[in-house]
Design a protein around this motif. Structure first.
Motif, PDB file in Angstrom:
ATOM      1  N   PHE A 243      13.192  -9.849   0.197  1.00 58.22           N
ATOM      2  CA  PHE A 243      14.232  -8.830   0.052  1.00 58.22           C
ATOM      3  C   PHE A 243      14.008  -7.974  -1.190  1.00 58.22           C
ATOM      4  CE2 PHE A 243      16.774 -11.259   3.140  1.00 58.22           C
ATOM      5  CZ  PHE A 243      17.223 -10.210   3.920  1.00 58.22           C
ATOM      6  N   GLU A 244      13.546  -8.587  -2.275  1.00 55.74           N
ATOM      7  CA  GLU A 244      13.356  -7.824  -3.502  1.00 55.74           C
ATOM      8  C   GLU A 244      12.108  -6.955  -3.447  1.00 55.74           C
ATOM      9  OE1 GLU A 244      13.432 -10.384  -6.888  1.00 55.74           O
ATOM     10  OE2 GLU A 244      15.565 -10.829  -6.698  1.00 55.74           O
ATOM     11  N   ALA A 245      11.036  -7.464  -2.838  1.00 56.84           N
ATOM     12  CA  ALA A 245       9.759  -6.761  -2.889  1.00 56.84           C
ATOM     13  C   ALA A 245       9.486  -5.863  -1.695  1.00 56.84           C
ATOM     14  CB  ALA A 245       8.619  -7.774  -3.032  1.00 56.84           C
ATOM     15  N   HIS A 246       9.959  -6.246  -0.502  1.00 60.90           N
ATOM     16  CA  HIS A 246       9.532  -5.556   0.711  1.00 60.90           C
ATOM     17  C   HIS A 246      10.654  -4.988   1.580  1.00 60.90           C
ATOM     18  CE1 HIS A 246       5.730  -7.189  -0.450  1.00 60.90           C
ATOM     19  NE2 HIS A 246       6.096  -8.429  -0.220  1.00 60.90           N
ATOM     20  N   TYR A 247      11.876  -5.422   1.352  1.00 56.61           N
ATOM     21  CA  TYR A 247      13.008  -4.912   2.132  1.00 56.61           C
ATOM     22  C   TYR A 247      14.124  -4.462   1.183  1.00 56.61           C
ATOM     23  CZ  TYR A 247      10.637  -7.193   6.041  1.00 56.61           C
ATOM     24  OH  TYR A 247       9.708  -7.574   6.994  1.00 56.61           O
ATOM     25  N   PRO A 248      13.800  -3.516   0.289  1.00 56.97           N
ATOM     26  CA  PRO A 248      14.804  -3.092  -0.703  1.00 56.97           C
ATOM     27  C   PRO A 248      16.003  -2.441  -0.045  1.00 56.97           C
ATOM     28  CG  PRO A 248      12.994  -1.518  -0.635  1.00 56.97           C
ATOM     29  CD  PRO A 248      12.574  -2.695   0.224  1.00 56.97           C
ATOM     30  N   GLU A 249      17.162  -2.672  -0.643  1.00 58.45           N
ATOM     31  CA  GLU A 249      18.400  -2.047  -0.193  1.00 58.45           C
ATOM     32  C   GLU A 249      18.758  -2.414   1.253  1.00 58.45           C
ATOM     33  OE1 GLU A 249      20.285   0.481  -2.321  1.00 58.45           O
ATOM     34  OE2 GLU A 249      19.181  -0.852  -3.645  1.00 58.45           O
ATOM     35  N   CYS A 250      18.230  -3.524   1.739  1.00 60.66           N
ATOM     36  CA  CYS A 250      18.508  -3.953   3.119  1.00 60.66           C
ATOM     37  C   CYS A 250      19.545  -5.070   3.180  1.00 60.66           C
ATOM     38  CB  CYS A 250      17.223  -4.424   3.798  1.00 60.66           C
ATOM     39  SG  CYS A 250      16.138  -3.065   4.299  1.00 60.66           S
ATOM     40  N   LEU A 251      19.998  -5.537   2.027  1.00 60.81           N
ATOM     41  CA  LEU A 251      20.995  -6.604   1.984  1.00 60.81           C
ATOM     42  C   LEU A 251      22.345  -6.031   1.596  1.00 60.81           C
ATOM     43  CD1 LEU A 251      21.624  -9.651   2.136  1.00 60.81           C
ATOM     44  CD2 LEU A 251      21.047  -9.796  -0.301  1.00 60.81           C
ATOM     45  N   GLY A 252      23.320  -6.155   2.510  1.00 61.61           N
ATOM     46  CA  GLY A 252      24.672  -5.686   2.219  1.00 61.61           C
ATOM     47  C   GLY A 252      25.418  -6.701   1.374  1.00 61.61           C
ATOM     48  N   HIS A 253      25.742  -7.836   1.981  1.00 62.15           N
ATOM     49  CA  HIS A 253      26.345  -8.963   1.273  1.00 62.15           C
ATOM     50  C   HIS A 253      25.630 -10.237   1.685  1.00 62.15           C
ATOM     51  CE1 HIS A 253      30.128  -6.558   0.420  1.00 62.15           C
ATOM     52  NE2 HIS A 253      29.901  -7.176  -0.726  1.00 62.15           N
ATOM     53  N   LEU A 254      25.661 -11.221   0.811  1.00 61.13           N
ATOM     54  CA  LEU A 254      25.197 -12.555   1.145  1.00 61.13           C
ATOM     55  C   LEU A 254      26.323 -13.516   0.803  1.00 61.13           C
ATOM     56  CD1 LEU A 254      21.702 -14.106   0.435  1.00 61.13           C
ATOM     57  CD2 LEU A 254      23.798 -15.444   0.221  1.00 61.13           C
ATOM     58  N   PHE A 255      26.920 -14.103   1.832  1.00 61.80           N
ATOM     59  CA  PHE A 255      28.038 -15.012   1.627  1.00 61.80           C
ATOM     60  C   PHE A 255      27.541 -16.456   1.584  1.00 61.80           C
ATOM     61  CE2 PHE A 255      29.850 -11.374   3.979  1.00 61.80           C
ATOM     62  CZ  PHE A 255      30.740 -10.927   3.019  1.00 61.80           C
ATOM     63  N   ILE A 256      27.986 -17.195   0.589  1.00 60.40           N
ATOM     64  CA  ILE A 256      27.744 -18.629   0.523  1.00 60.40           C
ATOM     65  C   ILE A 256      29.076 -19.293   0.817  1.00 60.40           C
ATOM     66  CG2 ILE A 256      27.017 -20.550  -0.938  1.00 60.40           C
ATOM     67  CD1 ILE A 256      25.215 -18.618  -2.434  1.00 60.40           C
ATOM     68  N   HIS A 257      29.188 -19.835   2.025  1.00 60.12           N
ATOM     69  CA  HIS A 257      30.480 -20.304   2.536  1.00 60.12           C
ATOM     70  C   HIS A 257      30.588 -21.827   2.488  1.00 60.12           C
ATOM     71  CE1 HIS A 257      34.202 -19.814   4.678  1.00 60.12           C
ATOM     72  NE2 HIS A 257      33.814 -20.620   5.661  1.00 60.12           N
ATOM     73  N   LYS A 258      31.708 -22.280   1.948  1.00 59.25           N
ATOM     74  CA  LYS A 258      32.042 -23.703   1.879  1.00 59.25           C
ATOM     75  C   LYS A 258      30.960 -24.515   1.163  1.00 59.25           C
ATOM     76  CE  LYS A 258      35.296 -24.118   5.696  1.00 59.25           C
ATOM     77  NZ  LYS A 258      35.706 -24.881   6.896  1.00 59.25           N
ATOM     78  N   ALA A 259      30.599 -24.051  -0.020  1.00 54.14           N
ATOM     79  CA  ALA A 259      29.601 -24.783  -0.815  1.00 54.14           C
ATOM     80  C   ALA A 259      30.166 -26.147  -1.215  1.00 54.14           C
ATOM     81  CB  ALA A 259      29.239 -23.984  -2.057  1.00 54.14           C
ATOM     82  N   PRO A 260      29.443 -27.234  -0.945  1.00 53.33           N
ATOM     83  CA  PRO A 260      29.941 -28.570  -1.293  1.00 53.33           C
ATOM     84  C   PRO A 260      29.789 -28.854  -2.782  1.00 53.33           C
ATOM     85  CG  PRO A 260      27.768 -28.735  -0.330  1.00 53.33           C
ATOM     86  CD  PRO A 260      28.157 -27.279  -0.234  1.00 53.33           C
ATOM     87  N   TRP A 261      30.318 -29.974  -3.205  1.00 51.23           N
ATOM     88  CA  TRP A 261      30.312 -30.310  -4.633  1.00 51.23           C
ATOM     89  C   TRP A 261      28.901 -30.494  -5.191  1.00 51.23           C
ATOM     90  CZ3 TRP A 261      28.142 -34.869  -6.348  1.00 51.23           C
ATOM     91  CH2 TRP A 261      27.861 -35.840  -5.371  1.00 51.23           C
ATOM     92  N   ILE A 262      27.934 -30.769  -4.305  1.00 56.44           N
ATOM     93  CA  ILE A 262      26.551 -30.970  -4.772  1.00 56.44           C
ATOM     94  C   ILE A 262      25.816 -29.643  -4.997  1.00 56.44           C
ATOM     95  CG2 ILE A 262      26.305 -33.216  -3.646  1.00 56.44           C
ATOM     96  CD1 ILE A 262      24.781 -31.793  -1.387  1.00 56.44           C
ATOM     97  N   PHE A 263      26.448 -28.523  -4.656  1.00 53.51           N
ATOM     98  CA  PHE A 263      25.732 -27.253  -4.672  1.00 53.51           C
ATOM     99  C   PHE A 263      25.599 -26.603  -6.057  1.00 53.51           C
ATOM    100  CE2 PHE A 263      25.231 -22.647  -3.817  1.00 53.51           C
ATOM    101  CZ  PHE A 263      24.055 -22.713  -3.071  1.00 53.51           C
ATOM    102  N   PRO A 264      26.566 -26.700  -6.968  1.00 52.95           N
ATOM    103  CA  PRO A 264      26.449 -26.002  -8.268  1.00 52.95           C
ATOM    104  C   PRO A 264      25.134 -26.212  -9.006  1.00 52.95           C
ATOM    105  CG  PRO A 264      28.678 -26.792  -7.992  1.00 52.95           C
ATOM    106  CD  PRO A 264      27.891 -27.332  -6.821  1.00 52.95           C
TER     107      PRO A 264
END
Length: 446
Positions: free
Chosen positions: A288-309
């Motif tokens: 996304f950073e190198a080859h598909y610039p400006e192609c990401l609208g939002h990225l949702f991280i949904h219901k992250a569990p306690w082990i995720f931080p």
């Protein structure tokens, strides 16, 4: 639908100068004669600064110090400085040493690559590629996008720095031709995985680890990713990368002007440490950073569990600030409903979408009957070449325009021709791309 700023339909005068510059550089590399003196000197941008665009003027002036004064004496030859590294200098030697230290996509992002390599190294990235190959790949990279809007994504990503945007495009074209091969991947589709007996890729496809089905409130396609289905031992690294590119390129198929970005929903329901795999995360970020610039609208991280931080603390250090700003943590249906209509939120997450995300069925080869119709394909491709030439001619006239009125006339012509190109691709698509599950179930309508 309102067209965002920074697109060819809404471009400002100073942004238009940068777009003209980039096309001039590409034309020169492709051997297309164009008188680019007006746009490749500071004159046009300095004139623009008198109309209130001082930021662009001063920025461009500082970017071109030391090169513009020399090259203004040689109209249409500025691209030469992208081709030549100063032989024998310490910078050149260091750059050549760095160029030999492995794949460029192993770096964190294209931004790092551009800082690491001086402008003279851009030609090194293209040295093994013929100009005709690079040109052909550029036109193949288009789906239903307008050519100008595709280029403008790179310019926006590099804050309207023509040199950096050109470096980013060169790097991407090199990657598409020699490393990623995304055009071949999307054209082969899911069926190619079965034909090539790529068991890991087939497993990813059949599990529907990532699915395209719905749209957010801004009409952007939504990619639902379910990490709970992922285990690193299920596939090779090459198969994982191919699956990532298949999903990204499939998402591009859903884009309709003026929408030029997609939304990703990472649903962490049921996620455990056995599902964690940093490799695909790194690869997606680099793509996304190198080859598909400006192609990401939002990225949702949904219901992250306690082990995720702790995992997030590692991942966030890899992110470009622009990408990081598009990440949103959500916990509930109400959180998602701020961005997605209820009909686009899966029922199992509290929404109204009853789509069965576990019902993948291998595409039937009979759906690809048009791929065998070479006569029709060649006729459409012949029309496409004529339209592309019309676009190139209009772009040359636009670059060479002596005044704003003439420039606007040719810009309007380019937009009109871009629509022709889009309609041509819609006709061509079933004759060059294997039908995906989304074509067959009616989710995708190119």
């Amino acid at each position: 639908m309102e067209i965002p700023k920074g697109r060819v339909q809404t471009i400002s005068k100073s942004e238009e100068v940068h777009l003209k510059q980039l096309w001039a550089h590409l034309f020169q590399h492709w051997g297309i004669p164009v008188n680019s003196e007006i746009v490749l000197t500071n004159n046009a941008i300095v004139a623009e600064s008198t109309n209130g665009s001082k930021t662009d003027a001063s920025s461009e002036s500082s970017n071109n110090k030391g090169s513009s004064s020399k090259n203004s004496k040689k109209p249409g030859k500025l691209f030469g400085r992208f081709r030549k590294a100063t032989s024998g200098s310490k910078d050149s030697k260091d750059s050549n040493d760095r160029a030999r230290t492995g794949s460029v996509t192993s770096r964190r992002s294209a931004e790092d690559i551009e800082h690491m390599y001086p402008p003279g190294m851009i030609h090194e990235a293209l040295k093994d590629l013929k100009a005709e190959e690079v040109s052909e790949n550029f036109w193949e990279m288009l789906r239903t996008d307008y050519p100008d809007n595709l280029i403008l994504r790179f310019l926006r990503a590099r804050k309207w720095d023509t040199d950096k945007a050109l470096g980013m495009i060169a790097h991407t074209l090199h990657w598409r031709l020699t490393e990623g091969h995304p055009d071949a991947i999307i054209r082969g589709g899911e069926l190619a995985a079965y034909q090539n007996k790529e068991t890991g890729l087939i497993k990813n496809i059949e599990l529907s680890k990532a699915s395209l089905h719905a749209f957010d409130l801004k009409s952007r396609p939504v990619v639902l990713v379910r990490p709970k289905l992922h285990h690193s031992s299920d596939q090779t690294e090459a198969e994982m990368k191919k699956y990532c590119l298949l999903i990204i390129e499939q998402a591009r198929m859903f884009l309709k002007e003026p929408v030029d970005s997609a939304t990703i929903l990472f649903d962490l329901t049921g996620f455990s440490m056995s599902n964690m795999d940093y490799s695909p995360v790194q690869y997606l970020i680099s793509c996304f950073e190198a080859h598909y610039p400006e192609c990401l609208g939002h990225l949702f991280i949904h219901k992250a569990p306690w082990i995720f931080p702790p995992i997030w603390n590692i991942i966030k250090n890899w992110l470009d600030p622009v990408v990081a700003s598009k990440i949103v943590f959500t916990k509930s249906t109400d959180d998602l409903a701020k961005y997605l209509p209820m009909k686009s939120i899966p029922k199992y997450l509290g929404g109204e979408d009853d789509y069965d995300f576990d019902s993948f069925k291998k595409p039937d080869e009979s759906a690809d009957i048009k791929l065998k119709d070479t006569e029709t394909r060649e006729a459409i491709q012949k029309d496409r070449k004529v339209i592309i030439q019309k676009f190139i001619d209009a772009t040359k006239n636009w670059i060479e325009s002596p005044d704003d009125k003439t420039s606007k006339k040719w810009l309007d012509a380019k937009i009109s021709i871009s629509k022709e190109l889009t309609e041509n691709y819609r006709k061509l698509d079933p004759y060059v791309r294997s039908r995906s599950i989304y074509d067959i179930n009616g989710t995708l309508k190119v």
